[in-house]
Structures are given as structure tokens and as C-alpha cells.
Design an enzyme around this catalytic site. Structure first.
Site, PDB file in Angstrom:
ATOM      1  N   CYS A  85      33.769  27.660  61.439  1.00  0.00           N
ATOM      2  CA  CYS A  85      33.036  27.368  62.693  1.00  0.00           C
ATOM      3  C   CYS A  85      32.203  28.568  63.153  1.00  0.00           C
ATOM      4  O   CYS A  85      31.428  28.453  64.111  1.00  0.00           O
ATOM      5  CB  CYS A  85      34.009  26.970  63.792  1.00  0.00           C
ATOM      6  SG  CYS A  85      35.029  25.575  63.342  1.00  0.00           S
ATOM      7  N   HIS A 333      30.073  20.327  69.222  1.00  0.00           N
ATOM      8  CA  HIS A 333      30.426  21.415  68.304  1.00  0.00           C
ATOM      9  C   HIS A 333      30.119  21.008  66.863  1.00  0.00           C
ATOM     10  O   HIS A 333      31.029  20.709  66.086  1.00  0.00           O
ATOM     11  CB  HIS A 333      31.910  21.757  68.498  1.00  0.00           C
ATOM     12  CG  HIS A 333      32.429  22.887  67.659  1.00  0.00           C
ATOM     13  ND1 HIS A 333      31.632  23.905  67.167  1.00  0.00           N
ATOM     14  CD2 HIS A 333      33.696  23.164  67.208  1.00  0.00           C
ATOM     15  CE1 HIS A 333      32.383  24.747  66.464  1.00  0.00           C
ATOM     16  NE2 HIS A 333      33.624  24.317  66.466  1.00  0.00           N
TER      17      HIS A 333
HETATM   18  N1  COA Z   1      35.906  15.073  74.349  1.00  0.00           N
HETATM   19  C1  COA Z   1      35.513  14.055  75.135  1.00  0.00           C
HETATM   20  N2  COA Z   1      35.422  12.779  74.688  1.00  0.00           N
HETATM   21  C2  COA Z   1      35.710  12.573  73.383  1.00  0.00           C
HETATM   22  C3  COA Z   1      36.114  13.597  72.511  1.00  0.00           C
HETATM   23  C4  COA Z   1      36.215  14.882  73.049  1.00  0.00           C
HETATM   24  N3  COA Z   1      36.601  15.892  72.279  1.00  0.00           N
HETATM   25  N4  COA Z   1      36.326  13.077  71.300  1.00  0.00           N
HETATM   26  C5  COA Z   1      36.062  11.752  71.402  1.00  0.00           C
HETATM   27  N5  COA Z   1      35.696  11.463  72.655  1.00  0.00           N
HETATM   28  C6  COA Z   1      35.392  10.148  73.207  1.00  0.00           C
HETATM   29  C7  COA Z   1      34.373   9.396  72.378  1.00  0.00           C
HETATM   30  O1  COA Z   1      33.053   9.597  72.863  1.00  0.00           O
HETATM   31  C8  COA Z   1      34.816   7.970  72.585  1.00  0.00           C
HETATM   32  O2  COA Z   1      34.363   7.508  73.837  1.00  0.00           O
HETATM   33  P1  COA Z   1      33.828   6.013  74.024  1.00  0.00           P
HETATM   34  O3  COA Z   1      35.005   5.144  73.680  1.00  0.00           O
HETATM   35  O4  COA Z   1      33.417   5.976  75.452  1.00  0.00           O
HETATM   36  O5  COA Z   1      32.702   5.900  73.047  1.00  0.00           O
HETATM   37  C9  COA Z   1      36.332   8.063  72.679  1.00  0.00           C
HETATM   38  O6  COA Z   1      36.592   9.407  73.145  1.00  0.00           O
HETATM   39  C10 COA Z   1      37.039   7.825  71.366  1.00  0.00           C
HETATM   40  O7  COA Z   1      36.353   8.589  70.382  1.00  0.00           O
HETATM   41  P2  COA Z   1      36.817   8.688  68.886  1.00  0.00           P
HETATM   42  O8  COA Z   1      35.658   9.194  68.094  1.00  0.00           O
HETATM   43  O9  COA Z   1      37.470   7.396  68.453  1.00  0.00           O
HETATM   44  O10 COA Z   1      37.913   9.826  68.988  1.00  0.00           O
HETATM   45  P3  COA Z   1      38.853  10.259  67.852  1.00  0.00           P
HETATM   46  O11 COA Z   1      40.233   9.940  68.278  1.00  0.00           O
HETATM   47  O12 COA Z   1      38.382   9.729  66.543  1.00  0.00           O
HETATM   48  O13 COA Z   1      38.668  11.854  67.832  1.00  0.00           O
HETATM   49  C11 COA Z   1      39.517  14.024  68.375  1.00  0.00           C
HETATM   50  C12 COA Z   1      39.104  12.644  68.895  1.00  0.00           C
HETATM   51  C13 COA Z   1      39.876  14.905  69.547  1.00  0.00           C
HETATM   52  C14 COA Z   1      40.697  13.898  67.426  1.00  0.00           C
HETATM   53  C15 COA Z   1      38.306  14.630  67.598  1.00  0.00           C
HETATM   54  O14 COA Z   1      37.204  14.710  68.476  1.00  0.00           O
HETATM   55  C16 COA Z   1      38.634  15.978  67.035  1.00  0.00           C
HETATM   56  O15 COA Z   1      39.237  16.071  65.969  1.00  0.00           O
HETATM   57  N6  COA Z   1      38.234  17.060  67.700  1.00  0.00           N
HETATM   58  C17 COA Z   1      38.501  18.403  67.230  1.00  0.00           C
HETATM   59  C18 COA Z   1      37.406  18.869  66.328  1.00  0.00           C
HETATM   60  C19 COA Z   1      37.747  20.202  65.702  1.00  0.00           C
HETATM   61  O16 COA Z   1      38.872  20.464  65.300  1.00  0.00           O
HETATM   62  N7  COA Z   1      36.743  21.069  65.570  1.00  0.00           N
HETATM   63  C20 COA Z   1      36.924  22.378  64.992  1.00  0.00           C
HETATM   64  C21 COA Z   1      37.508  23.279  65.981  1.00  0.00           C
HETATM   65  S1  COA Z   1      37.994  24.830  65.326  1.00  0.00           S
END
Ligand code: COA
Length: 385
Positions: A85, A333
Site C-alpha cells: 500500500c 484506497h
Molecule cells: N466503508 C464504508 N462503506 C463500505 C466499505 C467501507 N470500508 N466497504 C464497503 N462499504 C459499503 C459499500 O459501498 C456497500 O454499500 P451499498 O450497499 O450502499 O452499496 C456496502 O458497504 C457493502 O459493500 P461490499 O462491497 O459488499 O462490502 P464487503 O463486505 O464486500 O467489503 C470490507 C467490506 C470492509 C471487507 C472491504 O471493504 C475490505 O476488505 N476493506 C479493507 C481493504 C484493505 O484491507 N485494504 C488494505 C489496507 S492495508
């Protein structure tokens, strides 16, 4: 070493770009950066491009060559930089060093990631590769899980609460409302964060940065040349980078990112400044606890006091230290692009071009980008030329 300045910036909006390919994102940010610098493509002598995992996300490697090709800049040298990242931040430092050393006068630095072509679980595996595959990813420790361990230890040692962490996300979404490029334009409350469902306890959905597509680019120029061109520019006055154990188990402490402290120490020393001199910071808040650790590790608050600082509103826009006016990683991100986008935001802030999210009278800015759970950190300090 010669002085180096940023003279042009470009950034796509961050979000789910179903209609745009990685190439199109690159072109959008790259062309914008060249146009704002007032240069033309043939003035650019080299490219450094941050990209973390394009092979896993879209089955496309060889991103260095792709950047030069897509931007019509063949045959100049074009190098992909990968540091998880922190790919964008390390690409920026690589470009900075190439101009500072005298190898080139003008280079382009870009960052890109197209993450939404795969499912969340496939993305989690791709991102998990930034940790230690043998001792973490193979055993199911995803990135949210690694940061959850750090959060638990911070809570245990300093009494940091889930509500204090939630405040990081509340503030990020509030700032993101003011940024047209933000992935989310929605204010959230502490209560909504608290009820958003655990991803890896104590971290909940709204404590996490999302999965994002996007690209960003900056044009770097030797400072005397930039002065002669007479265009608005931002000088990079400190650039520090440091490394640490890939695995959390190898770290001396789970409540700090030692690489951040080291990178910041180097950058502050080069700039001959300290934390009190910084007016605006774009820091690496991939998870809410990362925000709290970063404001401590960068020296804005004492270790263990980050949560309280959030509670007291000391990191809000135009407060004691304006943290992540762009909305930070919480509002998008695209991993390889993030470090470059942070520099774009600081450039705009220092030139007074940040619109509704402008930090008043911002003179000195800092960008902080972390790779993995802290095995790489890079810090740039900038001032208006
Ligand atoms: N913040 C706010 N809203 C979020 C979000 C977040 N981080 N992630 C997803 N959403 C929202 C989506 O827009 C969606 O909204 P909607 O239903 O109104 O369209 C809803 O939540 C569901 O989204 P979805 O894509 O199904 O979520 P998910 O469960 O597949 O993924 C996480 C959620 C948190 C697991 C994923 O965003 C993730 O893995 N984040 C971490 C990424 C990471 O590790 N980056 C590197 C860092 S070192």
C-alpha cells in the site's frame, strides 16, 4: 542533492469504476498532471509508477511499460514500484531521488490500482500478500485481522476505546463530503460505525478503508528550473523511508509502527522541522486504529493519547492539526495510487486550491504512506515554493 518541487498534479475520482480500465485511469490522471504543469509530454524524462497487485486484480503485469505506452511517452525509461500500500509513496520518493541526484530534471510519478474486478475475498488474498504469507496469510490473518490485533493491544495498553476509533471514520467521512473525488459522500455517526458489523473484532465495516479503483499523478521538477518557469509549485523538503519486519510477530511493539517513526525522523531532520510545524497531514488510515497510531508515531500526540485527541476534536479540519482533509484512505484506497494521491492533496492544500476542505493558511504539509501492517513507511514534508 538538488531541491525538487511538484509542479503539476492529476487525480481521478476514487470509487468503483466499472466503465474505466486501468489504462484509462492512468491516462486521466497522467494527462491532468501534465496539463496542470504547463509542460508537454516530451519534457518528461522518466516515469516512476506505484502499483501493488495488478497481476492479481486484473491479470496485467509490466505496469512500468504500460504507463509510458499509454501516456504516449515511449521510449523514456518507466519503472514500476511495488511496496504494497506504500507503492505510491515509494514511487514518489524514487522520482524525488532521481531528480535530486541530477539524473533527470523532470519526471512523472504515478500510482494506480484497479481493485474492483475481483470479489472481496479475492481482494483480501491479494492484499494479504503484503503481510507475511507463511505466518499470517496462510493461517487466515487478513489485513483487517492484523490491524485488529494492533487495535486490541492499543486498547489494552492505553485504554483506547472502540468509540474513539469510530471517531476517526466519522471525521474522515465528514471531510470526504467536501472532496469531489471521495468514494463516499455520506456523513456517518459513531453509532453507525459501532453497529456496522465486525469484520475482525474490534474493527467493524466502517473502521475499514474500502476497495477502490483510482489513479493519481504528479510531475516533479528540479526547483531552480521550476522557479524560472514561474508556475505555482510545492517543494519537497524532506523525504524519509524505512522498513521493518514483514510479520507482526517480528515487531518490537504492536502499538506503534516503528517504520513510520524512523521515516518521519529522517524527513523532519531533512526539512529541519518538527511535528509542531506541520499545518496539514495526509496520513495512512487504512483502518481507524492506523489513524490513531499514525498521529502518535508522527509526533503530533504522545503515545497512547491519540484516542483522546480524537475525542477532543484536535485532528478535525482547521483544528490543532488538520488530519486527512481529503477524507483519507477511509474515503478511497486504491492501494498503488494512495501515496501519490496524498501528495496531490498536500499540493492543492499548500497552494490554496483545496476548495471547501481548504486548511486555512496551510504552509507546511506532510504525507505519510504505509505498506502492509508497517513493514514499509514513507514520509514526505512539503512547503509552498
Ligand atoms: N466503508 C464504508 N462503506 C463500505 C466499505 C467501507 N470500508 N466497504 C464497503 N462499504 C459499503 C459499500 O459501498 C456497500 O454499500 P451499498 O450497499 O450502499 O452499496 C456496502 O458497504 C457493502 O459493500 P461490499 O462491497 O459488499 O462490502 P464487503 O463486505 O464486500 O467489503 C470490507 C467490506 C470492509 C471487507 C472491504 O471493504 C475490505 O476488505 N476493506 C479493507 C481493504 C484493505 O484491507 N485494504 C488494505 C489496507 S492495508
Amino acid at each position: 542533492m538538488r531541491s525538487v518541487s511538484i509542479i503539476g498534479v492529476g487525480c481521478t475520482s476514487f470509487g468503483e469504476h466499472w466503465q474505466k480500465s486501468l489504462r484509462e485511469l492512468v491516462a486521466e490522471a497522467g494527462i491532468q498532471a501534465v496539463l496542470t504543469s504547463g509542460l508537454v509530454g516530451k519534457d518528461i524524462e522518466a516515469i516512476y509508477g506505484g502499483c501493488m497487485a495488478s497481476g492479481r486484480f486484473i491479470a496485467q503485469e509490466h505496469i512500468g511499460a504500460l504507463l509510458a505506452d499509454q501516456l504516449g511517452l515511449n521510449p523514456i525509461p518507466s519503472t514500476r514500484v511495488e511496496a504494497a500500500c506504500a507503492s505510491g509513496g515509494v514511487a514518489l520518493r524514487s522520482g524525488f531521488l532521481s531528480v535530486a541526484s541530477g539524473a533527470y530534471d523532470i519526471v512523472a510519478v504515478g500510482g494506480v490500482e484497479k481493485m474492483t474486478e475481483v470479489s472481496t475475498s479475492e481482494a483480501a488474498i491479494a492484499l494479504g500478500g503484503a503481510g507475511d504469507q507463511e505466518t499470517e496469510l496462510f493461517h487466515g490473518a487478513s489485513f483487517p485481522a492484523l490491524y485488529a490485533l494492533m487495535a486490541r493491544k492499543h486498547m489494552h495498553d492505553f485504554g483506547t476505546t472502540e468509540e474513539q476509533m469510530a471517531l476517526c471514520s466519522v471525521q474522515a467521512h465528514k471531510n470526504g463530503m467536501l472532496n469531489p473525488n471521495s468514494q463516499f459522500h455520506k456523513e456517518i455517526s459513531v453509532e453507525e460505525v459501532m453497529h456496522s458489523g465486525y469484520v475482525a473484532s474490534p474493527l467493524k465495516l466502517l473502521d475499514c478503508s474500502p476497495i477502490t479503483d483510482g489513479a493519481a499523478a504528479v510531475i516533479l521538477c528540479e526547483t531552480e528550473k521550476a522557479r524560472k518557469m514561474g508556475i505555482p509549485a510545492v517543494e519537497i523538503i524532506g523525504a524519509g523511508q524505512a522498513s521493518d519486519s514483514l510479520a507482526l510477530s517480528g515487531r518490537k511493539s504492536l502499538t506503534e509502527v516503528a517504520a513510520t517513526k524512523k521515516a518521519a525522523e529522517i524527513a523532519y531532520k531533512q526539512a529541519n522541522l518538527g511535528p509542531k510545524d506541520i499545518d496539514v497531514v495526509e496520513l495512512h488510515d487504512c483502518f481507524s486504529i492506523a489513524n490513531i497510531m499514525a498521529i502518535e508515531d508522527l509526533g503530533f500526540f504522545k503515545k497512547g493519547e491519540g484516542g483522546k485527541a480524537l475525542e477532543q476534536g484536535k485532528t478535525a479540519l482547521n483544528s490543532e492539526i488538520s488530519v486527512n482533509p481529503s477524507g483519507g484512505l477511509k474515503c478511497g484506497h486504491p492501494v498503488g495510487a494512495t501515496g501519490v494521491k496524498q501528495a496531490v492533496e498536500i499540493f492543492e492544500q499548500l497552494l490554496g486550491k483545496a476548495g471547501k476542505r481548504q486548511v486555512k493558511d496551510a504552509k507546511i504539509g506532510l504525507a505519510h504512506n504505509v505498506g502492509g501492517s508497517g513493514a514499509t513507511a514513507v514520509v514526505h514534508i512539503m512547503r509552498r515554493l
